[in-house]
Design an enzyme around this catalytic site. Structure first.
Site, short mmCIF file in Angstrom:
data_model
loop_
_atom_site.label_atom_id
_atom_site.label_comp_id
_atom_site.label_asym_id
_atom_site.label_seq_id
_atom_site.Cartn_x
_atom_site.Cartn_y
_atom_site.Cartn_z
N HIS A 182 -43.32 -7.36 14.27
CA HIS A 182 -44.21 -6.20 14.27
C HIS A 182 -44.13 -5.51 15.64
CE1 HIS A 182 -47.72 -3.68 13.53
NE2 HIS A 182 -48.14 -4.02 14.75
N GLU B 205 0.84 -1.20 0.00
CA GLU B 205 0.00 0.00 0.00
C GLU B 205 0.88 1.25 0.00
OE1 GLU B 205 -2.46 2.78 -0.25
OE2 GLU B 205 -3.37 0.79 -0.24
N LYS B 206 0.60 2.16 -0.93
CA LYS B 206 1.39 3.39 -1.04
C LYS B 206 0.93 4.49 -0.10
CE LYS B 206 -1.27 5.34 -4.90
NZ LYS B 206 -1.23 5.80 -6.31
N GLU C 6 -26.56 19.33 -12.45
CA GLU C 6 -26.43 18.07 -13.18
C GLU C 6 -26.79 18.30 -14.64
OE1 GLU C 6 -25.97 14.71 -14.84
OE2 GLU C 6 -25.47 14.74 -12.71
N GLY D 230 -24.82 12.58 -9.16
CA GLY D 230 -24.78 11.17 -8.83
C GLY D 230 -24.79 10.97 -7.32
#
Length: 440
Positions: free
Chosen positions: A427, A32-33, A196, A175
């Site tokens: 319920h 992982e960088k 949008e 989005g």
């Protein structure tokens, strides 16, 4: 350094793949960088939902007088909301780090480059592996005419790091990312405008769901501009401009073109079994998928490892039942086919729909804005209101992102309307509205 599997990227796809690989005895390294957890934990799902929780608390304050509670002197502290976001990330980060160490996965910090089908350079080391899994995730897409400056023109990454609530915020893109931030900062007190280019917000969701969210936004004084060109607006009128037009695969510089790994718009091209077509290189999550969701990435990470372990009987990726969850207020969740998709596929269907005001628990909670819509297969002849396969569902309303799990199971397992109808639901509960919807 030799491994059975080298994974590039410690986001939800890479982390899930690493855990599954170790469970099945593969000697594994995870490269992982940046930070463990990737986009989801550090800049995506988790921090935005921490903000959503703060926004929900503010909304709840407006409703609790109905319950006989008077919230005297309540105030919103944005810095404390930021502290809460960071605390949640830190706790989960420590948990992931602990699980990696406990599992025996070797964690390597540094940028990686694939130099051959079985070799990677990372952290000044050459790593050899029988299998390579690319799970490098994605990054915010850019607008050519509106470059990020991290101060005023910002991405979703930057929007999580604001030091104060913007007075006037323009969000570009309707989005799920844009809508979530509109809902968050609208609750926090910003004067929000969301623009949008297409005809409606959430354009890939059910049209009724889009209309419901647009209506909810307008009630919250969020200005909604659809079918609108961003550059027709006066951008200098806004304190911040958040560009939320989607995300692109983060694969730049990961390998030379000479290696033969094919890409389309940055995404690695994989087959149905997640193989990249070069040696034993696979890819999972946003680096190769057009459906950029953390839960799908996790599924793909495990599936890729499963296919590495069983090359003679590989399993195809199945995306029939991938839930989409949008944490606006009200929430929006969907799975399977909506009406537009069913019509396009030529499938005969019945629409079962019921509004949340019909549910006792929704009334008790004073959260009745929304509906459940379920599509049921009707057969090839005249529509029959009988036992039909559940094709898909859309929920707009309280706890929609939790309720969709039941319908995801139904779509994934080809359950029928009757299989839900003959189940006993508690319920009062929100979940029983699903059963009542199918009885319409």
């Amino acid at each position: 350094m030799d491994y059975d599997l080298a994974i590039i990227g410690a986001g939800w796809a890479g982390f899930s793949a690493a855990m599954y690989a170790r469970e099945n005895g593969l000697n594994t390294c995870l490269i992982e960088k940046d930070k463990i957890g990737g986009t989801c934990l550090n800049r995506g799902c988790i921090p935005t939902k921490a903000f959503v929780q703060s926004a929900k608390a503010l909304s709840h304050l407006q409703k609790i007088p109905s319950f006989g509670v008077k919230p005297r002197g309540a105030q919103f502290d944005f810095q404390q909301a930021q502290n809460w976001r960071k605390a949640v990330i830190e706790k989960l980060s420590r948990g992931m780090d602990f699980r990696v160490k406990k599992s025996g996965v070797d964690y390597i910090q540094g940028a990686a480059k694939i130099i051959s089908p079985n070799e990677i350079e990372a952290a000044n080391k050459k790593i050899s592996a029988k299998f390579i899994l690319v799970a490098t995730g994605s990054r915010p897409a850019r607008l050519p005419r509106l470059a990020y400056d991290s101060r005023r023109i910002v991405s979703s990454d930057h929007a999580l790091e604001f030091t104060e609530v913007p007075e006037k915020l323009l969000i570009v893109g309707g989005g799920f990312i844009g809508c979530e931030f509109a809902s968050i900062y609208g609750s926090f007190g910003s004067e929000v405008t969301i623009v949008e280019m297409l005809e409606r917000l959430l354009p890939v969701e059910d049209a009724e769901a889009s209309r419901k969210i647009e209506s909810a936004f307008r009630k919250k004084k969020i200005k909604v501009l659809t079918k609108t060109d961003l550059f027709s607006l006066k951008l200098d009128e806004f304190d911040k401009v958040l560009v939320a037009i989607g995300r692109v695969a983060d694969t730049e510089g990961l390998f030379d073109a000479s290696l033969g790994i094919k890409t389309e718009k940055g995404r690695i091209v994989v087959d149905d079994h997640l193989r990249a077509g070069v040696g034993n290189i696979y890819s999972a999550g946003d680096a190769s998928s057009s459906i950029q969701l953390a839960h799908l990435a996790a599924y793909e990470g495990r599936l890729a490892v499963r296919n590495m372990l069983n090359p003679d009987k590989p399993v195809k990726r199945d995306t029939r039942a991938v839930p989409t969850c949008i944490f606006t207020e009200p929430e929006v969740a969907s799975v399977g086919l909506n009406e537009e998709a069913a019509k396009k596929a030529g499938i005969n269907y019945l629409v079962k729909k019921l509004d949340f005001p019909a549910n006792g628990m929704a009334q008790i909670m004073n959260e009745t804005d929304g509906f459940i819509k379920i599509l049921v297969e009707s057969g090839t002849g005249p529509a029959r209101d009988g036992a039909g396969r559940i094709l898909g569902a859309t929920i707009v309303g309280p706890s929609a992102c939790e309720l969709i799990a039941l319908l995801t199971c139904a779509v994934n397992n080809n359950l029928s309307k009757d299989s839900i109808d003959n189940t006993i639901f508690a319920h009062p509960s929100l979940s029983e509205l699903i059963q009542e919807t199918l009885r319409q």
